[in-house]
Design an enzyme around this catalytic site. Structure first.
Site, PDB file in Angstrom:
ATOM      1  N   LYS A  32       0.686  -1.330   0.401  1.00  4.37           N
ATOM      2  CA  LYS A  32       0.414   0.331   0.362  1.00  4.37           C
ATOM      3  C   LYS A  32       0.601   1.426  -0.438  1.00  4.37           C
ATOM      4  O   LYS A  32       1.835   0.711   0.107  1.00  4.37           O
ATOM      5  CB  LYS A  32      -1.338  -0.197   1.210  1.00  4.37           C
ATOM      6  CG  LYS A  32      -0.619   0.272   2.416  1.00  4.37           C
ATOM      7  CD  LYS A  32      -1.162  -0.223   3.839  1.00  4.37           C
ATOM      8  CE  LYS A  32      -0.219  -0.430   5.118  1.00  4.37           C
ATOM      9  NZ  LYS A  32      -0.374  -0.850   6.222  1.00  4.37           N
ATOM     10  N   ARG A 130     -10.791   0.852  14.956  1.00  9.15           N
ATOM     11  CA  ARG A 130     -10.697   1.367  13.531  1.00  9.15           C
ATOM     12  C   ARG A 130     -11.270   0.447  12.178  1.00  9.15           C
ATOM     13  O   ARG A 130     -12.398   1.782  11.363  1.00  9.15           O
ATOM     14  CB  ARG A 130      -9.564   1.223  12.922  1.00  9.15           C
ATOM     15  CG  ARG A 130      -8.320   2.552  12.084  1.00  9.15           C
ATOM     16  CD  ARG A 130      -7.020   2.386  12.168  1.00  9.15           C
ATOM     17  NE  ARG A 130      -6.506   1.250  11.344  1.00  9.15           N
ATOM     18  CZ  ARG A 130      -5.697   0.781  11.107  1.00  9.15           C
ATOM     19  NH1 ARG A 130      -4.595   1.754  10.892  1.00  9.15           N
ATOM     20  NH2 ARG A 130      -4.769  -0.359  10.845  1.00  9.15           N
ATOM     21  N   TYR A 252      16.403  30.452   8.091  1.00 11.02           N
ATOM     22  CA  TYR A 252      15.471  31.563   8.807  1.00 11.02           C
ATOM     23  C   TYR A 252      15.395  31.236   9.536  1.00 11.02           C
ATOM     24  O   TYR A 252      14.951  30.929  10.364  1.00 11.02           O
ATOM     25  CB  TYR A 252      13.797  30.498   8.083  1.00 11.02           C
ATOM     26  CG  TYR A 252      13.513  30.489   6.627  1.00 11.02           C
ATOM     27  CD1 TYR A 252      13.192  31.810   5.974  1.00 11.02           C
ATOM     28  CD2 TYR A 252      13.545  29.668   5.764  1.00 11.02           C
ATOM     29  CE1 TYR A 252      13.180  32.209   4.614  1.00 11.02           C
ATOM     30  CE2 TYR A 252      13.082  29.483   4.422  1.00 11.02           C
ATOM     31  CZ  TYR A 252      13.289  31.217   4.075  1.00 11.02           C
ATOM     32  OH  TYR A 252      12.246  30.926   2.142  1.00 11.02           O
ATOM     33  N   MET A 300      12.346  24.649   2.354  1.00 13.12           N
ATOM     34  CA  MET A 300      11.106  23.919   1.712  1.00 13.12           C
ATOM     35  C   MET A 300      11.949  23.050   0.702  1.00 13.12           C
ATOM     36  O   MET A 300      11.901  21.583   0.712  1.00 13.12           O
ATOM     37  CB  MET A 300      10.297  25.159   0.667  1.00 13.12           C
ATOM     38  CG  MET A 300       9.720  24.082  -0.340  1.00 13.12           C
ATOM     39  SD  MET A 300       8.876  24.651  -1.086  1.00 13.12           S
ATOM     40  CE  MET A 300       7.274  26.004  -0.209  1.00 13.12           C
TER      41      MET A 300
END
Ligand SMILES: *Cc1c(COP(=O)(O)O)cnc(C)c1O
Length: 356
Positions: A32, A130, A252, A300
Site C-alpha cells: 500500500k 478503526r 530562516y 522547502m
C-alpha cells in the site's frame, strides 16, 4: 543537482524471504501507499517473481492500478469498498477486506447482480476500533446466515495495535478475542500478524502473515537489533559551503547561532521532498562515515549541515539516509516513525533501483 534515492530491490526480496521462512503459513506483501513510498510498480513484480502470491493495498484504486503488473494472484484492498466501487472490484478480481454490514450488503448485491460467488476477506475488530466488524455485527452474522449469501470468506483478518511492543498485554488479549471469533468461522483461514507480529511467537501465527514495514528495512523489533536488510540510501550533493563567523546565524529565523567559526554545507533537499521540517536543528546526516548535525531550519528545498573540520567541498555527497542512519534513526530525530519517513520520500529525487 538533485538528490539520489537508491532502492535495493534485492534487499526487499531478501527481507520477504526471511519473513516467509519464519512461519508455516503463507506470507503476503503489503505494498500500500506505493510500497511505503518505494514504488509498488517495482516492488510488486519482484515479490511476485520471488513467489509472493498475496498482496495488500489500502485503496481499491491502488489495487486496480497494480492489477496488470500482478496478474493471477490475490490483490486485496484493506480499506474495503464504497457502493460505487463494487463493479470495478469485481471486474478487476480484487478481494475486498470488509468490516461492516454496510459493505457486506454492497458486495452481496454485486454477487447477486453477477450471479456469482464473490471472494471476501472479513476484518474483525479486536481492539483497533478503526476498521472491522464489531461484536454486535459478528452476532448479527451468527444469527442471519444470509448476510454472507453469495460470498466466499477467504480469510478472517484482524490487526494488532501494539505488535512492536512484545510485552504489551493487549497483544495476547487480541489473539484471544480473535480465537473466540474464529469459533464462528470453522475451517476458514486466518490472517493476524503484520511484520512486528511475526516476531511475537507461535500464538500470533496464522494462515497469512501481512508484512509491510520489514520488507522495506524498518526494524520490526525496536527493542532489539534490526533483523531486516536496509533498503534505501538517500544522498545529496553539497551545493555550496558557507563560512560562518562565531555569532553568525544560519537559515530562516536565524535560530541557529555559530558558537565557533563554522563551515555550513547546503544540500538541495527540503520539506517539500518529505525531509521533515521537524528535523530542524535535530537531524543528522553522514559525510563519509562522520555524523554531521543539521543546523538551522529545514526549508522547502534546502537544508544546511555543520561540516566544520571536515574536508567536505561542493559536489561531495552527504548521506541523508543509509545503512548507518536509516529511516528509523531519522524518524527518532524527527519525532515520528520510520513509516512516515519512507512514505514521505519526495517525488523530486532521482530514483535508482538496484539489485534488479
Ligand atoms: C499496513 C498494514 C499491515 C502491514 O503492517 P507493517 O507494520 O508495515 O508490517 C498489515 N495489516 C494491515 C491491516 C495494515 O493496515
Amino acid at each position: 543537482m538533485t538528490a539520489l534515492l537508491e532502492i535495493d530491490l534485492a534487499a526487499v526480496v531478501s527481507n520477504w524471504r526471511k519473513l516467509a521462512a519464519m512461519h508455516a503459513g503463507a506470507t503476503a506483501g503489503v505494498i500500500k501507499a506505493d510500497a511505503y513510498g518505494l514504488g509498488a510498480a517495482q516492488v510488486g513484480p519482484r515479490l511476485l517473481a520471488a513467489g509472493c502470491r498475496h498482496f495488500f493495498l489500502a485503496h481499491l484504486a491502488e489495487a486496480v492500478a497494480l492489477r496488470p503488473l500482478l496478474p493471477g494472484v490475490m490483490l486485496a484492498a484493506l480499506n474495503g469498498l464504497r457502493p460505487e466501487e463494487t463493479g470495478d472490484c469485481h471486474a478487476q478480481g480484487i478481494v475486498p477486506v470488509l468490516g461492516s454490514l454496510h459493505e457486506l450488503g454492497w458486495w452481496r448485491a454485486e454477487a447477486a447482480l453477477r450471479g456469482e460467488v464473490l471472494p471476501v476477506i472479513l476484518q474483525v475488530d479486536t481492539g483497533m476500533a478503526r476498521l472491522g466488524l464489531s461484536a454486535k455485527e459478528l452476532a448479527a452474522l451468527r444469527e442471519d446466515q444470509t448476510l454472507l449469501q453469495g460470498l466466499r470468506v477467504e480469510y478472517v483478518l484482524t490487526h494488532l495495535t501494539s505488535s512492536e511492543i512484545p510485552r504489551a498485554p493487549v497483544n495476547h488479549r487480541q489473539v484471544l478475542a480473535f480465537a473466540g471469533v474464529m469459533q464462528q468461522f470453522p475451517g476458514v483461514k486466518t490472517s493476524i500478524a503484520n511484520t512486528s507480529g511475526m516476531f511475537l511467537g507461535a500464538d500470533f501465527a496464522s494462515d497469512l502473515a501481512r508484512p509491510g514495514a520489514g520488507l522495506y528495512g524498518l526494524n520490526p523489533t525496536p527493542e532489539a537489533a534490526n533483523p531486516m536488510r536496509p533498503v534505501v540510501r538517500l544522498s545529496a550533493p553539497i551545493l555550496q559551503i558557507h563560512e560562518v563567523e562565531t555569532g553568525g546565524t544560519v537559515g530562516y529565523g536565524g535560530d541557529w547561532v555559530a558558537k565557533r567559526p563554522s563551515r555550513i554545507a547546503t544540500v538541495g533537499v527540503g520539506y517539500a521532498d518529505g525531509y521533515l521540517r521537524a528535523l530542524s536543528n535535530t537531524g543528522t546526516a553522514r559525510f563519509d562515515d562522520t555524523p554531521v548535525p543539521l543546523v538551522g531550519r529545514v526549508s522547502m528545498d534546502l537544508t544546511t549541515f555543520d561540516v566544520t573540520g571536515l574536508r567536505a567541498s561542493p559536489g561531495d555527497m552527504l548521506c541523508l539516509l543509509g545503512p548507518e542512519h536509516g529511516p528509523d534513526a531519522l524518524a527518532r530525530e524527527a519525532g515520528t516513525n520510520g513509516y512516515e519517513i519512507l512514505t514521505s520520500l519526495g517525488r523530486r529525487y532521482r530514483r535508482r533501483y538496484i539489485g534488479a
